[in-house]
Design an enzyme around this catalytic site. Structure first.
Site: not given
Length: 238
Positions: A52, A124
């Protein structure tokens, strides 16, 4: 469940891992490790945290360079649209990541393989895994640019299709509703077909790997038809 060869996934990703353990962790949901009582394999959660951060850095730098005239607030809004949960889930489906996720039986029964939240987190996590395996941001950046940031204007337009259609219809005193027309395919790779209606009039249909995606595609198709009709009327007047 039998999982496809991880080599096929690497081909899609455009990157071959030196340490396959990292990629295996990125594709493993906590329900699987808990259910199997596997203590030697991590779930995706820590890698998702790292991925992320890498995604935010790469997307921020990309938007900063691409749009020199946009203000901070505009870039923040655009980044949010490009890397929001539905957008990342759509990218994960393009990569067919759902075929490789290791899920516990309960999560599998609950449709976890098509869950936008899980798919976006797994995507992610693969970014985080690639960052660690390659030792830097260069390879993850190529991956992000190919699958997430390749067409920012088109992606934003696609994500906003439902809102744009609703706004258009409301101006004409109507309201949009969506109806599921068909579900097909195996549980791990289902396809949904949805129709957009105003009252009893069908505007268009769209297909997707989730109901939300199918609704967006139906809305986008409806907007395209509306635009074509408007162009025809304009040409007739000329």
């Amino acid at each position: 469940m039998e999982y496809p060869s991880i080599r096929r996934l690497e081909e899609r990703m455009g990157y071959h891992f030196r340490n396959h353990y990292l990629l295996e962790c990125a594709l493993t949901h906590t329900s699987f490790t808990n259910e199997q009582k596997i203590h030697t394999l991590e779930s995706y959660e820590r890698l998702e945290f790292l991925g992320d951060a890498v995604l935010e850095m790469v997307s921020s730098a990309f938007l900063y360079r691409r749009y020199p005239d946009k203000r901070e607030g505009e870039m923040t809004k655009l980044r949010s649209s490009l890397v929001c949960e539905p957008a990342l889930a759509h990218c994960a489906r393009e990569l067919q990541l759902e075929e490789y996720i290791r899920l516990g039986r309960g999560e599998e029964r609950n449709g976890g393989r098509q869950n936008d939240s899980i798919l976006s987190d797994i995507l992610e996590a693969t970014i985080g895994a690639m960052y660690l395996d390659s030792g830097g941001v260069e390879e993850p950046q190529k991956y992000i640019m190919k699958y997430i940031l390749s067409d920012p204007e088109g992606e934003v337009m696609f994500r906003d299709s439902k809102s744009a259609l609703q706004e258009y219809v409301q101006k004409n005193g109507g309201d949009v509703r969506y109806e599921l027309q068909e579900e097909s395919g195996p549980n791990h790779r289902m396809t949904f077909r949805v129709a957009a209606f105003v009252g009893d009039r069908e505007l268009a249909q769209g297909e997707g790997r989730s109901k939300k995606e199918a609704e967006q595609r139906a809305a986008a198709a409806a907007l395209k038809r509306i635009a074509e009709k408007t162009d025809k009327k304009t040409n007739q007047c000329i």
